[in-house]
Motif scaffolding. Structure first.
Motif, PDB file in Angstrom:
ATOM      1  N   GLU A  50       0.711  -1.202   0.071  1.00 31.24           N
ATOM      2  CA  GLU A  50       0.057   0.047  -0.124  1.00 31.24           C
ATOM      3  C   GLU A  50       0.899   1.293   0.269  1.00 31.24           C
ATOM      4  OE1 GLU A  50      -3.551   2.122   2.886  1.00 31.24           O
ATOM      5  OE2 GLU A  50      -2.802   0.221   3.210  1.00 31.24           O
ATOM      6  N   ALA A  51       1.693   1.408   0.924  1.00 33.04           N
ATOM      7  CA  ALA A  51       2.449   2.615   1.097  1.00 33.04           C
ATOM      8  C   ALA A  51       3.310   2.862  -0.358  1.00 33.04           C
ATOM      9  CB  ALA A  51       3.595   2.558   2.334  1.00 33.04           C
ATOM     10  N   ASP A  52       3.774   1.818  -1.018  1.00 33.86           N
ATOM     11  CA  ASP A  52       4.380   1.948  -2.289  1.00 33.86           C
ATOM     12  C   ASP A  52       3.966   2.347  -3.280  1.00 33.86           C
ATOM     13  OD1 ASP A  52       7.030   1.302  -0.854  1.00 33.86           O
ATOM     14  OD2 ASP A  52       7.010  -0.730  -1.367  1.00 33.86           O
ATOM     15  N   VAL A  53       2.629   1.833  -3.571  1.00 30.39           N
ATOM     16  CA  VAL A  53       1.859   2.232  -4.528  1.00 30.39           C
ATOM     17  C   VAL A  53       1.151   3.613  -4.497  1.00 30.39           C
ATOM     18  CG1 VAL A  53       1.377  -0.279  -5.374  1.00 30.39           C
ATOM     19  CG2 VAL A  53      -0.089   0.855  -3.854  1.00 30.39           C
ATOM     20  N   LEU A  54       0.823   3.779  -3.249  1.00 26.92           N
ATOM     21  CA  LEU A  54       0.009   4.991  -3.084  1.00 26.92           C
ATOM     22  C   LEU A  54       1.366   6.346  -3.459  1.00 26.92           C
ATOM     23  CD1 LEU A  54      -2.208   4.643  -0.040  1.00 26.92           C
ATOM     24  CD2 LEU A  54      -2.846   4.953  -2.478  1.00 26.92           C
ATOM     25  N   GLY A  55       2.310   5.968  -2.612  1.00 24.80           N
ATOM     26  CA  GLY A  55       3.556   6.971  -3.016  1.00 24.80           C
ATOM     27  C   GLY A  55       3.894   7.038  -4.404  1.00 24.80           C
ATOM     28  N   ALA A  56       3.938   6.279  -5.304  1.00 22.15           N
ATOM     29  CA  ALA A  56       4.016   6.184  -6.761  1.00 22.15           C
ATOM     30  C   ALA A  56       3.001   6.956  -7.254  1.00 22.15           C
ATOM     31  CB  ALA A  56       4.272   4.884  -7.286  1.00 22.15           C
ATOM     32  N   PHE A  57       1.675   6.649  -6.952  1.00 22.01           N
ATOM     33  CA  PHE A  57       0.513   7.193  -7.368  1.00 22.01           C
ATOM     34  C   PHE A  57       0.591   8.888  -6.992  1.00 22.01           C
ATOM     35  CE2 PHE A  57      -3.575   9.099  -7.791  1.00 22.01           C
ATOM     36  CZ  PHE A  57      -4.301   8.267  -8.647  1.00 22.01           C
ATOM     37  N   ASP A  58       0.815   8.963  -6.103  1.00 19.43           N
ATOM     38  CA  ASP A  58       0.823  10.663  -5.736  1.00 19.43           C
ATOM     39  C   ASP A  58       2.034  11.376  -6.454  1.00 19.43           C
ATOM     40  OD1 ASP A  58      -1.249  10.208  -3.877  1.00 19.43           O
ATOM     41  OD2 ASP A  58       0.377  10.170  -1.968  1.00 19.43           O
ATOM     42  N   HIS A  59       3.198  10.527  -6.680  1.00 23.00           N
ATOM     43  CA  HIS A  59       4.582  11.318  -7.190  1.00 23.00           C
ATOM     44  C   HIS A  59       4.006  11.485  -8.988  1.00 23.00           C
ATOM     45  CE1 HIS A  59       8.523  11.329  -9.001  1.00 23.00           C
ATOM     46  NE2 HIS A  59       8.683  12.295  -8.029  1.00 23.00           N
ATOM     47  N   GLU A  60       3.450  10.454  -9.457  1.00 23.82           N
ATOM     48  CA  GLU A  60       3.021  10.511 -10.726  1.00 23.82           C
ATOM     49  C   GLU A  60       1.512  10.510 -11.065  1.00 23.82           C
ATOM     50  OE1 GLU A  60       5.294  10.169 -13.224  1.00 23.82           O
ATOM     51  OE2 GLU A  60       7.145   9.648 -11.971  1.00 23.82           O
ATOM     52  N   ALA A  61       0.914  11.178 -10.300  1.00 23.66           N
ATOM     53  CA  ALA A  61      -0.521  11.485 -10.527  1.00 23.66           C
ATOM     54  C   ALA A  61      -0.806  12.426 -11.767  1.00 23.66           C
ATOM     55  CB  ALA A  61      -1.086  12.346  -9.346  1.00 23.66           C
ATOM     56  N   GLN A  62      -0.132  13.135 -11.963  1.00 17.60           N
ATOM     57  CA  GLN A  62      -0.332  13.955 -13.235  1.00 17.60           C
ATOM     58  C   GLN A  62      -0.117  13.224 -14.463  1.00 17.60           C
ATOM     59  OE1 GLN A  62       2.262  17.681 -13.837  1.00 17.60           O
ATOM     60  NE2 GLN A  62       1.210  18.447 -15.479  1.00 17.60           N
ATOM     61  N   ARG A  63       0.750  12.362 -14.739  1.00 20.12           N
ATOM     62  CA  ARG A  63       0.936  11.244 -15.813  1.00 20.12           C
ATOM     63  C   ARG A  63      -0.210  10.336 -15.857  1.00 20.12           C
ATOM     64  NH1 ARG A  63       5.390   6.972 -16.790  1.00 20.12           N
ATOM     65  NH2 ARG A  63       4.811   6.483 -18.535  1.00 20.12           N
ATOM     66  N   ILE A  64      -0.282   9.799 -14.772  1.00 17.28           N
ATOM     67  CA  ILE A  64      -1.497   8.772 -14.632  1.00 17.28           C
ATOM     68  C   ILE A  64      -2.822   9.316 -14.927  1.00 17.28           C
ATOM     69  CG2 ILE A  64      -3.016   7.426 -12.894  1.00 17.28           C
ATOM     70  CD1 ILE A  64      -0.220   7.000 -11.172  1.00 17.28           C
ATOM     71  N   HIS A  65      -3.055  10.532 -14.479  1.00 21.00           N
ATOM     72  CA  HIS A  65      -4.381  11.170 -14.846  1.00 21.00           C
ATOM     73  C   HIS A  65      -4.349  11.481 -16.361  1.00 21.00           C
ATOM     74  CE1 HIS A  65      -5.121  12.981 -10.802  1.00 21.00           C
ATOM     75  NE2 HIS A  65      -5.296  11.672 -10.883  1.00 21.00           N
ATOM     76  N   ALA A  66      -3.299  11.773 -16.962  1.00 15.57           N
ATOM     77  CA  ALA A  66      -3.253  11.989 -18.680  1.00 15.57           C
ATOM     78  C   ALA A  66      -3.580  10.964 -19.335  1.00 15.57           C
ATOM     79  CB  ALA A  66      -1.817  12.545 -18.782  1.00 15.57           C
TER      80      ALA A  66
END
Length: 122
Positions: A50-66
């Protein structure tokens, strides 16, 4: 199609090993997600914890959203789960479009010599 991503609203879904996040598509709520595997493969998560995937999501949210935006546009705003294969497909499509716009226009007909003169104009 109007697509909005509310900030900071993502939830770890441990039973599906994915991060769920809400999206507003034309004023209606759509639940989208990204798999832990995709976060590891494409966005730098160190593990499916959980901590690793949420951290990655938060760090790359702009690209994930795109990427999510592209998928939503392609499927007329239906819920989407971003998995590694879909992300690779979208990245490949984007790279193809980018490389085709970076190429110089192909000229047909007359050709130039080393001095910029059209052949036959000497």
């Amino acid at each position: 199609m109007r697509i909005e991503f509310p900030e900071g609203q993502r939830v770890w879904n441990g039973s599906e090993l994915q991060v769920d996040f809400p999206v507003r598509v034309d004023n209606r709520d759509v639940l989208c997600a990204i798999s832990a595997e995709a976060l590891e493969d494409h966005f730098g998560a160190d593990s499916p914890l959980e901590a690793d995937v949420l951290g990655a999501f938060d760090h790359e949210a702009q690209r994930i959203h795109a990427i999510c935006r592209r998928a939503l546009e392609d499927n007329q705003g239906q819920p989407v789960v971003l998995r590694s294969g879909l992300i690779r497909l979208i990245d490949a499509q984007d790279a193809e479009v980018s490389s085709s716009t970076d190429r110089p226009a192909r000229q047909t007909g007359a050709h130039s010599d080393a001095h910029g003169r059209r052949r036959g104009d000497h």
